[in-house]
Design an enzyme around this catalytic site. Structure first.
Site, mmCIF file in Angstrom:
data_model
loop_
_atom_site.group_PDB
_atom_site.id
_atom_site.type_symbol
_atom_site.label_atom_id
_atom_site.label_comp_id
_atom_site.label_asym_id
_atom_site.label_seq_id
_atom_site.Cartn_x
_atom_site.Cartn_y
_atom_site.Cartn_z
ATOM 1 N N HIS A 8 0.852 -1.326 -0.007
ATOM 2 C CA HIS A 8 0.043 0.086 0.049
ATOM 3 C C HIS A 8 1.022 1.238 0.144
ATOM 4 C CE1 HIS A 8 -2.592 -3.322 1.648
ATOM 5 N NE2 HIS A 8 -3.671 -2.554 1.054
ATOM 6 N N GLU A 81 2.790 -1.521 7.572
ATOM 7 C CA GLU A 81 3.635 -1.583 6.469
ATOM 8 C C GLU A 81 5.057 -0.657 6.834
ATOM 9 O OE1 GLU A 81 0.880 -2.714 2.738
ATOM 10 O OE2 GLU A 81 1.858 -0.962 2.581
ATOM 11 N N ARG A 169 -22.075 15.833 15.199
ATOM 12 C CA ARG A 169 -22.490 17.064 14.282
ATOM 13 C C ARG A 169 -23.637 16.804 13.728
ATOM 14 N NH1 ARG A 169 -16.403 17.462 13.347
ATOM 15 N NH2 ARG A 169 -16.035 19.729 13.468
ATOM 16 N N ARG A 224 -15.730 23.123 19.283
ATOM 17 C CA ARG A 224 -17.159 22.672 19.402
ATOM 18 C C ARG A 224 -17.754 23.220 20.563
ATOM 19 N NH1 ARG A 224 -17.842 18.058 16.593
ATOM 20 N NH2 ARG A 224 -20.206 18.864 17.204
HETATM 21 N N1 URA Z 1 -10.930 16.759 12.486
HETATM 22 C C1 URA Z 1 -11.972 16.105 13.078
HETATM 23 O O1 URA Z 1 -11.931 15.070 13.003
HETATM 24 N N2 URA Z 1 -12.798 17.035 13.764
HETATM 25 C C2 URA Z 1 -12.667 18.355 13.701
HETATM 26 O O2 URA Z 1 -13.551 18.617 14.233
HETATM 27 C C3 URA Z 1 -11.609 18.887 13.106
HETATM 28 C C4 URA Z 1 -10.903 18.008 12.497
#
Ligand code: URA
Length: 255
Positions: A8, A81, A169, A224
């Site tokens: 890969h 790998e 989300r 967040r």
């Molecule tokens: N990467 C993620 O997985 N989540 C985010 O909110 C930002 C970057």
């Protein structure tokens, strides 16, 4: 160790010139910039699928930069790998969404462990097995961040198989988050988890089970606490900071 060209990543032991350190950004598009931040004469080794590789030299020693691809499965393939061709120290570098209020855009989160919110690591070890970073490699990153005065946080990272539902989300295609994940962000925050990303748990679990060292540092591009959105403007400063930390941490690493 294998002399074979790996299926890969399309690299063989000869390509890495005896190097022990590999940096693993998720995105192949970030490999060249990261390699050149260590060594202006870094060279491209090649690219296959999501695995793009460059070789840099730092302090006279080879350092491989190889993208892991996005998420746990491609990360585990890369670790398998890369271990086959002789790499010993694995440092993931990427972006993240912070879930604690004291973590700001472009701050660096250094993971000491990861919540295994993904499936790949369970193919290597039962869920009771902890996804922990290498203590010594992580300490090198922390010490480097401290010496440089880079804003950073050391904490537990939640590694999700998905960018949307697993990170709670709602701005996804369907807008739906399974009941199992509804309220999960608040719960991880209450449990002291610092951030969400998608690769650390698989990296830590595979490396621990192989007897190899792994660490992870991520730059914050989403807060967040305030929003589901990613702020692209945070990326350049975050990248500048993680590049500085990695350079500082790797100079002087022996073995
Ligand atoms: N990467 C993620 O997985 N989540 C985010 O909110 C930002 C970057």
């Amino acid at each position: 160790m294998s002399d074979q060209r790996q299926y890969h990543i399309a690299l063989s032991a000869a390509d890495i010139q005896g190097g022990a350190d590999v940096l693993l950004p998720g995105d192949p598009g970030r490999v060249a910039d990261l390699a050149r931040s260590l060594d202006e004469n870094a060279v491209a080794l090649g690219a296959n699928r999501e695995y793009c590789s460059w070789l840099a030299h730092l302090d006279g020693r080879p350092v491989l930069v190889c993208s892991s691809g996005l998420g746990a499965p491609s990360t585990a393939v890369a670790v398998e790998e890369l271990a086959n061709i002789g790499l010993k120290r694995f440092i993931r570098v990427g972006t993240t969404g912070a879930i604690q209020p004291d973590i700001d855009f472009a701050d660096i989160v250094i993971s000491k462990a990861a919540v295994r919110l993904e499936g790949t690591s369970s193919h290597y070890a039962p869920m009771a097995y902890p996804a922990v970073a290498s203590f010594s490699l992580t300490q090198r990153l922390v010490a480097a961040a401290e010496r440089l005065g880079v804003p950073h946080h050391v904490g537990i990272t939640a590694s999700s198989d998905t960018f949307w539902p697993g990170q709670e989300r709602y701005d996804s295609h369907s807008g739906y988050v399974r009941r199992a994940f509804q309220g999960s962000l608040a719960e991880w925050r209450a449990l002291g988890v610092a951030n969400f990303e998608m690769e650390a748990a698989a990296l830590f679990t595979t490396c621990s089970t192989f007897g190899l060292e792994a660490a992870c540092l991520c730059g914050v591009i989403a807060r967040r606490v305030d929003s589901q959105a990613v702020d692209h403007d945070a990326y350049p400063l975050a990248a500048e900071r993680w590049q500085a930390i990695i350079r500082e941490a790797l100079v002087g690493t022996r073995g």
